[in-house]
Scaffold this motif. Structure first.
Motif, mmCIF file in Angstrom:
data_model
loop_
_atom_site.group_PDB
_atom_site.id
_atom_site.type_symbol
_atom_site.label_atom_id
_atom_site.label_comp_id
_atom_site.label_asym_id
_atom_site.label_seq_id
_atom_site.Cartn_x
_atom_site.Cartn_y
_atom_site.Cartn_z
ATOM 1 N N LEU A 162 23.476 79.741 -59.356
ATOM 2 C CA LEU A 162 22.387 78.993 -59.974
ATOM 3 C C LEU A 162 22.152 77.710 -59.197
ATOM 4 N N ALA A 163 20.918 77.495 -58.784
ATOM 5 C CA ALA A 163 20.581 76.273 -58.050
ATOM 6 C C ALA A 163 20.682 75.069 -58.973
ATOM 7 N N ARG A 164 20.757 73.863 -58.388
ATOM 8 C CA ARG A 164 20.902 72.643 -59.170
ATOM 9 C C ARG A 164 19.581 72.276 -59.833
ATOM 10 N N GLY A 165 19.685 71.560 -60.946
ATOM 11 C CA GLY A 165 18.503 70.991 -61.585
ATOM 12 C C GLY A 165 18.037 71.769 -62.807
ATOM 13 N N THR A 166 17.351 71.068 -63.705
ATOM 14 C CA THR A 166 16.892 71.686 -64.955
ATOM 15 C C THR A 166 15.831 72.750 -64.714
ATOM 16 N N GLN A 167 14.932 72.537 -63.757
ATOM 17 C CA GLN A 167 13.885 73.518 -63.517
ATOM 18 C C GLN A 167 14.466 74.821 -62.996
ATOM 19 N N ALA A 168 15.503 74.724 -62.168
ATOM 20 C CA ALA A 168 16.154 75.933 -61.669
ATOM 21 C C ALA A 168 16.766 76.727 -62.819
ATOM 22 N N ALA A 169 17.366 76.018 -63.781
ATOM 23 C CA ALA A 169 17.955 76.695 -64.934
ATOM 24 C C ALA A 169 16.879 77.365 -65.773
ATOM 25 N N ILE A 170 15.768 76.680 -65.982
ATOM 26 C CA ILE A 170 14.658 77.261 -66.746
ATOM 27 C C ILE A 170 14.117 78.488 -66.029
ATOM 28 N N ASP A 171 13.931 78.381 -64.711
ATOM 29 C CA ASP A 171 13.408 79.510 -63.937
ATOM 30 C C ASP A 171 14.357 80.704 -63.966
ATOM 31 N N ALA A 172 15.667 80.425 -64.122
ATOM 32 C CA ALA A 172 16.662 81.500 -64.178
ATOM 33 C C ALA A 172 16.785 82.104 -65.572
ATOM 34 N N GLY A 173 16.054 81.537 -66.533
ATOM 35 C CA GLY A 173 16.056 82.103 -67.880
ATOM 36 C C GLY A 173 16.981 81.440 -68.856
ATOM 37 N N VAL A 174 17.414 80.201 -68.580
ATOM 38 C CA VAL A 174 18.288 79.460 -69.492
ATOM 39 C C VAL A 174 17.443 78.570 -70.397
ATOM 40 N N ALA A 175 17.628 78.679 -71.693
ATOM 41 C CA ALA A 175 16.934 77.823 -72.657
ATOM 42 C C ALA A 175 17.947 77.244 -73.629
ATOM 43 N N VAL A 176 17.846 75.945 -73.885
ATOM 44 C CA VAL A 176 18.771 75.264 -74.788
ATOM 45 C C VAL A 176 18.000 74.690 -75.965
ATOM 46 N N ILE A 177 18.452 75.004 -77.175
ATOM 47 C CA ILE A 177 17.866 74.445 -78.386
ATOM 48 C C ILE A 177 18.876 73.467 -78.962
ATOM 49 N N TYR A 178 18.566 72.194 -78.848
ATOM 50 C CA TYR A 178 19.480 71.157 -79.330
ATOM 51 C C TYR A 178 19.268 70.913 -80.819
ATOM 52 N N GLN A 179 20.266 70.267 -81.440
ATOM 53 C CA GLN A 179 20.189 69.962 -82.870
ATOM 54 C C GLN A 179 18.971 69.089 -83.168
ATOM 55 N N GLU A 180 18.691 68.119 -82.288
ATOM 56 C CA GLU A 180 17.486 67.308 -82.418
ATOM 57 C C GLU A 180 16.367 68.016 -81.662
ATOM 58 N N LEU A 181 15.361 68.501 -82.368
ATOM 59 C CA LEU A 181 14.331 69.336 -81.763
ATOM 60 C C LEU A 181 13.548 68.584 -80.693
ATOM 61 N N SER A 182 13.185 69.307 -79.625
ATOM 62 C CA SER A 182 12.442 68.702 -78.513
ATOM 63 C C SER A 182 10.979 69.115 -78.568
ATOM 64 N N LEU A 183 10.375 68.967 -79.729
ATOM 65 C CA LEU A 183 8.979 69.342 -79.935
ATOM 66 C C LEU A 183 8.139 68.097 -80.189
ATOM 67 N N VAL A 184 6.818 68.246 -80.021
ATOM 68 C CA VAL A 184 5.901 67.122 -80.201
ATOM 69 C C VAL A 184 5.073 67.374 -81.458
ATOM 70 N N ASN A 185 5.311 66.573 -82.492
ATOM 71 C CA ASN A 185 4.689 66.831 -83.789
ATOM 72 C C ASN A 185 3.173 66.721 -83.767
ATOM 73 N N ASP A 186 2.604 65.883 -82.907
ATOM 74 C CA ASP A 186 1.163 65.691 -82.896
ATOM 75 C C ASP A 186 0.414 66.748 -82.084
ATOM 76 N N MET A 187 1.137 67.663 -81.465
ATOM 77 C CA MET A 187 0.504 68.756 -80.727
ATOM 78 C C MET A 187 0.472 70.012 -81.590
ATOM 79 N N THR A 188 -0.349 70.979 -81.193
ATOM 80 C CA THR A 188 -0.400 72.248 -81.913
ATOM 81 C C THR A 188 0.836 73.074 -81.579
ATOM 82 N N VAL A 189 1.024 74.132 -82.345
ATOM 83 C CA VAL A 189 2.145 75.036 -82.083
ATOM 84 C C VAL A 189 2.024 75.632 -80.685
ATOM 85 N N ALA A 190 0.823 76.107 -80.325
ATOM 86 C CA ALA A 190 0.626 76.718 -78.999
ATOM 87 C C ALA A 190 0.900 75.715 -77.888
ATOM 88 N N GLU A 191 0.442 74.490 -78.059
ATOM 89 C CA GLU A 191 0.666 73.469 -77.038
ATOM 90 C C GLU A 191 2.149 73.179 -76.859
#
Length: 513
Positions: free
Chosen positions: A85-114
């Protein structure tokens, strides 16, 4: 024969064994003065749920941040499908790694699709193709049972349990193959947890590899195929769930035997300190009658919505009583506010310590002093030396792990935050202590410390009322259990007769067996 990278040829069979979906080998990570990871190795296969358990500070978060690319390991390798696995967060995302933290990383003022396609909305000639985004969002939402949620809905208008599943859908929308879930049930109620379990099982059946981090051992045994135990930055055990018992897990995590997990002891009781007669607070609390004596720990059980929190908040004055009577040391008393309750010797520790229990941006010293400002003041000014001494005493009494009492409370672990709350509560020398889910969201080691403190409070003569949704905790700590059903106390079960079946029967039907 062409071999895939990392594949293994079985001797004599000619068959190739595919590499694990994820292999982390000899991962070492150090920070100034701290070795967070000490040669951690693990393997995760497709269609497998691996639990990672351990106390706060065991290294779980550092390991996950290393996998996600947020941290770069000092030593060791990470492979996905046998490929480095190459270094960096984008490399991990591109390799199919997703992390769901206890504190959600979502934007409340955006739509679900956004939120699902943040930073990569489908576009053509620089213009967002909203119809395509909505169609893709519907597909991702359907995979987590959110067919009823419109992609154009503002995320902040959805309840927390739905937003938690939107976070999972976001991972699926990125074609994640390795999903890491960090305490995903911490803010969910029973029905929401059951729904999340169903989603995890569907994803496992579809071939996803899932790492599940939880302080709740019942969740681990319910969902996981295997468990890895971490302690002091190293793995100290890795087995299939069939080879683990709860006692084994606890002993591996905290290096102590389960026999000492609940430090309950028989104690002499004093006079009745608090008594309620048909206490009510509309619309939830309907009818509560009970009495608690000095030195007694009384547990309060019931399902979500039964009125347990409302009962404690009515007693302490956070909710108005709309009926019934409350007696403190035999005298009929109307508690008008939490501050009024403190003056009558009643303190309340909230279920949600971050929202209601603490000022996270304030220091330990300031949080401990909040309930004692009147006693610490002279001529309207708080005496700094007395405030500092109060905080030091509380920190020492509850073994708060911090650099000093000036440290920001939000920077502490969950267990140490809970100790700060208990330090503040006991600083007023209360006669009645109301504990609402006192070990929610903290690790096993911190729980044992909290339990010892609760017993010490009772031994010192306080009357303790403790709400808990964890049946082993309720049964292990209580001298007797009051069970609530639809806003009323329907049963009082002494310790010697209390078991899971009895409590669940009363809590779910309102009648005994």
């Amino acid at each position: 024969m062409k071999r895939e990278p990392g594949s293994v040829l079985h001797p004599g069979s000619g068959a190739l064994k595919p590499p694990p979906l994820l292999r982390m080998s000899g991962i070492v990570k150090s920070f100034p003065g701290v070795k967070a990871l000490r040669g951690v190795s693990l393997e995760l296969h497709a269609g497998h749920v691996m639990a990672i358990v351990g106390e706060n500070g065991a290294g779980k978060s550092s390991l996950i941040k290393t996998l996600s690319g947020a941290y770069e390991p000092d030593e060791g390798t990470i492979e996905i499908d046998g490929r480095p696995l190459a270094r960096g967060t984008q490399a991990a995302i591109d390799a199919g790694v997703a992390v769901i933290y206890q504190e959600l990383s979502l934007v409340n003022d955006m739509t679900v699709a956004e939120n699902l396609f943040l930073g990569r909305m489908p576009a053509r000639h620089g213009l967002v193709r909203q119809r395509d985004a909505n169609a893709m969002a519907r597909d991702a939402l359907a995979q987590v049972g959110l067919d009823h949620v419109a992609p154009w809905t503002r995320l902040g208008d959805l309840p927390l349990n739905v937003r938690q599943l939107v976070e999972v859908a976001k991972a699926l929308a990125r074609d994640a193959r390795i999903l890491v879930m960090d305490e995903p049930t911490a803010a969910l109620q029973h029905d929401d947890i059951a729904n999340l379990y169903a989603v995890v099982r569907r994803l496992r059946a579809a071939g996803m590899g899932i790492i599940f981090i939880s302080h709740h051992l019942d969740e681990v045994f319910e969902l996981a195929d295997s468990a890895v135990v971490m302690r002091d930055g190293a793995t100290v055990g890795a087995r299939p769930m069939a080879d683990w018992t709860e006692a084994d897990l606890v002993q591996a995590m905290v290096a102590r035997n389960l026999d000492s997990f609940y430090p309950w002891e028989p104690r002499p009781y004093g006079d009745v300190v608090l008594e309620a007669k048909h206490l009510a607070s509309a619309p939830v609390l309907r009818d509560a009658s009970f009495a608690v004596r000095a030195g007694e720990i009384v547990g309060i059980g019931g399902i979500a919505g039964a009125g347990r929190t409302e009962l404690l908040k009515t007693i302490c004055g956070a909710l108005p009583a709309t009926g019934g009577e409350l007696f403190v040391r035999g005298r009929r008393t109307a508690i008008r506010s939490p501050a009024h309750g403190v003056r009558h010797g009643i303190v309340y520790t909230a279920e949600d310590r971050k929202l209601e229990g603490l000022v996270l941006d304030a220091s330990i010293e300031e949080n401990v002093a909040l309930s004692s400002l009147r006693a610490l003041s002279k001529a309207g000014f708080v005496r700094a030396a007395r405030k500092r001494r109060l905080a030091h005493d509380a920190s020492e009494r509850f073994s708060v792990r911090a650099a000093s009492v000036t440290q920001t409370t939000g920077s502490l672990s969950g267990g140490n935050q809970q100790k700060v709350i208990l330090g503040r509560a006991t600083a007023t020398q209360p006669s009645v202590i109301l504990l609402d889910e006192p070990t929610r969201g903290i690790d096993v080691g911190a729980k044992t410390e909290i339990y010892a403190h609760v017993v010490a409070m009772a031994r010192a003569g306080a009357a303790v009322l403790m709400v808990s949704s964890e049946l082993p905790e309720l049964l292990g700590m209580s001298d007797r259990v009051l069970v609530m059903y639809r806003g009323s106390i329907v049963a009082e079960v002494p310790r010697e007769r209390a078991d899971s079946e009895t409590i669940v029967q009363w809590a779910t039907t309102g009648v005994g067996a």
